[in-house]
Scaffold this motif. Sequence first.
Motif, PDB file in Angstrom:
ATOM      1  N   GLN A   1       0.845  -1.181   0.000  1.00 21.07           N
ATOM      2  CA  GLN A   1       0.000   0.000   0.000  1.00 21.07           C
ATOM      3  C   GLN A   1       0.890   1.244   0.000  1.00 21.07           C
ATOM      4  O   GLN A   1       1.626   1.467   0.953  1.00 21.07           O
ATOM      5  N   PRO A   2       0.847   2.029  -1.066  1.00 25.67           N
ATOM      6  CA  PRO A   2       1.665   3.248  -1.082  1.00 25.67           C
ATOM      7  C   PRO A   2       1.384   4.108   0.152  1.00 25.67           C
ATOM      8  O   PRO A   2       0.245   4.196   0.615  1.00 25.67           O
ATOM      9  N   SER A   3       2.430   4.722   0.672  1.00 26.20           N
ATOM     10  CA  SER A   3       2.294   5.501   1.903  1.00 26.20           C
ATOM     11  C   SER A   3       3.102   6.791   1.776  1.00 26.20           C
ATOM     12  O   SER A   3       3.805   7.016   0.787  1.00 26.20           O
ATOM     13  N   LYS A   4       2.987   7.627   2.793  1.00 30.98           N
ATOM     14  CA  LYS A   4       3.789   8.852   2.801  1.00 30.98           C
ATOM     15  C   LYS A   4       5.266   8.546   3.017  1.00 30.98           C
ATOM     16  O   LYS A   4       6.122   9.409   2.818  1.00 30.98           O
ATOM     17  N   TRP A   5       5.551   7.297   3.416  1.00 36.92           N
ATOM     18  CA  TRP A   5       6.950   6.898   3.593  1.00 36.92           C
ATOM     19  C   TRP A   5       7.553   6.374   2.288  1.00 36.92           C
ATOM     20  O   TRP A   5       8.743   6.539   2.046  1.00 36.92           O
ATOM     21  N   LEU A   6       6.712   5.723   1.470  1.00 36.64           N
ATOM     22  CA  LEU A   6       7.224   5.038   0.286  1.00 36.64           C
ATOM     23  C   LEU A   6       6.110   4.893  -0.748  1.00 36.64           C
ATOM     24  O   LEU A   6       5.041   4.365  -0.437  1.00 36.64           O
ATOM     25  N   GLU A   7       6.357   5.365  -1.978  1.00 34.61           N
ATOM     26  CA  GLU A   7       5.338   5.297  -3.025  1.00 34.61           C
ATOM     27  C   GLU A   7       5.299   3.942  -3.717  1.00 34.61           C
ATOM     28  O   GLU A   7       4.230   3.443  -4.072  1.00 34.61           O
ATOM     29  N   LYS A   8       6.466   3.325  -3.919  1.00 33.37           N
ATOM     30  CA  LYS A   8       6.555   2.056  -4.626  1.00 33.37           C
ATOM     31  C   LYS A   8       7.255   1.024  -3.741  1.00 33.37           C
ATOM     32  O   LYS A   8       8.091   1.382  -2.911  1.00 33.37           O
ATOM     33  N   PRO A   9       6.927  -0.255  -3.893  1.00 31.41           N
ATOM     34  CA  PRO A   9       7.539  -1.291  -3.057  1.00 31.41           C
ATOM     35  C   PRO A   9       9.047  -1.352  -3.237  1.00 31.41           C
ATOM     36  O   PRO A   9       9.570  -1.109  -4.326  1.00 31.41           O
ATOM     37  N   SER A  10       9.739  -1.669  -2.157  1.00 30.38           N
ATOM     38  CA  SER A  10      11.192  -1.818  -2.171  1.00 30.38           C
ATOM     39  C   SER A  10      11.532  -3.089  -1.411  1.00 30.38           C
ATOM     40  O   SER A  10      11.403  -3.152  -0.187  1.00 30.38           O
ATOM     41  N   PHE A  11      11.964  -4.101  -2.162  1.00 28.50           N
ATOM     42  CA  PHE A  11      12.192  -5.437  -1.599  1.00 28.50           C
ATOM     43  C   PHE A  11      13.669  -5.797  -1.698  1.00 28.50           C
ATOM     44  O   PHE A  11      14.250  -5.848  -2.778  1.00 28.50           O
ATOM     45  N   MET A  12      14.271  -6.037  -0.541  1.00 25.89           N
ATOM     46  CA  MET A  12      15.671  -6.445  -0.471  1.00 25.89           C
ATOM     47  C   MET A  12      15.732  -7.827   0.184  1.00 25.89           C
ATOM     48  O   MET A  12      14.891  -8.165   1.013  1.00 25.89           O
ATOM     49  N   MET A  13      16.734  -8.605  -0.203  1.00 24.91           N
ATOM     50  CA  MET A  13      16.850  -9.957   0.335  1.00 24.91           C
ATOM     51  C   MET A  13      18.236 -10.161   0.940  1.00 24.91           C
ATOM     52  O   MET A  13      19.246  -9.830   0.324  1.00 24.91           O
TER      53      MET A  13
END
Length: 334
Positions: A211-223
Amino acid sequence: MTMKLSILDQSPIVHEGTAQRSLHQSVELAKLAEEWGYGRYWAAEHHDSPGLSCTSPEILLSRIGAETSTIRLGTGGLLLPHYSAYRAAETFHMLEALFPGRIDAGIGRAPGGMPRASLALSEGRPRNVSRFPEQLDDLLNWLHYQPVEKYVYGEAKAGPYTETVPPVWILGSSVKGAALAASRGLPFTFAHFINEEETDQAASVYYEQFQPSKWLEKPSFMMAVSVVCAATDEEAERMAKSVDLAVLSAEKGMPLPEIPGPEKAAAHDWSGYDGERQTENRRRLIVGSAESAGMRLKELAKRTQASELMLISNLYSHETRLQSYQLIAEELIP
């Protein structure tokens, strides 16, 4: 193919090493990581863990920040159920004030050690992990200097004031963690080195439920991925047996005080149950030369759509650890 690479350092005590020496080796690793082109260096938090020496990542990061200039520094992670969200916000504000624009607030809910350590940290009170989502919301408010009105002390400001605020990363090893990060619109780091079985599902849940938020517009996935890299596949295989034995001992509730040398690992009886566990645990470990390990890392990133990989190389000597990270950097970082 090039990709973003970072390092998660558990500050392991190497063969015939000491805890004090391992912390100084972590400082050296971070400095070299910056030279090699790694984007982030995160320090892990562990308690009452014989083979891992960092109990206060924020202190280690303060030292490393003073000796580096560009690499991002983060907690991998600060284990929030042990602390108050207010105190955590103060800690990250302090780091941000010292190293503006370079701090990542990595947050986890794992115990980071044996149950007795968790009780000691809370003076005998059991950890209430169910409060983690609430603590996370409180942390976000205090980090951004917003009141938390449900508390009588909610108007308290978590200082010091900083012009920039560290991004909060959720660290997890399950689909549940992925869903929480997605629901809050926060970046997520999945511990593939802990739970390979849920890797693909966690990635899918995070992307599908984000869910886009004021913290982050697009998903950011790190492994976060465990890697053993050497000059040849054969040498990497020899080195990996030390990791096999360290992991097996921890699984049996008998963690070793150091990463064992390859001779001890080779002499171990790997028949029966131990051999089965070795085979199973290898599923979450990438072993090989720079070319073969690099290929597997690229395949993993492509399959999960990970925008960044965070590497862990807990090897039996400081020199082999550095070599592992350097070889991968030369293979994958432009």
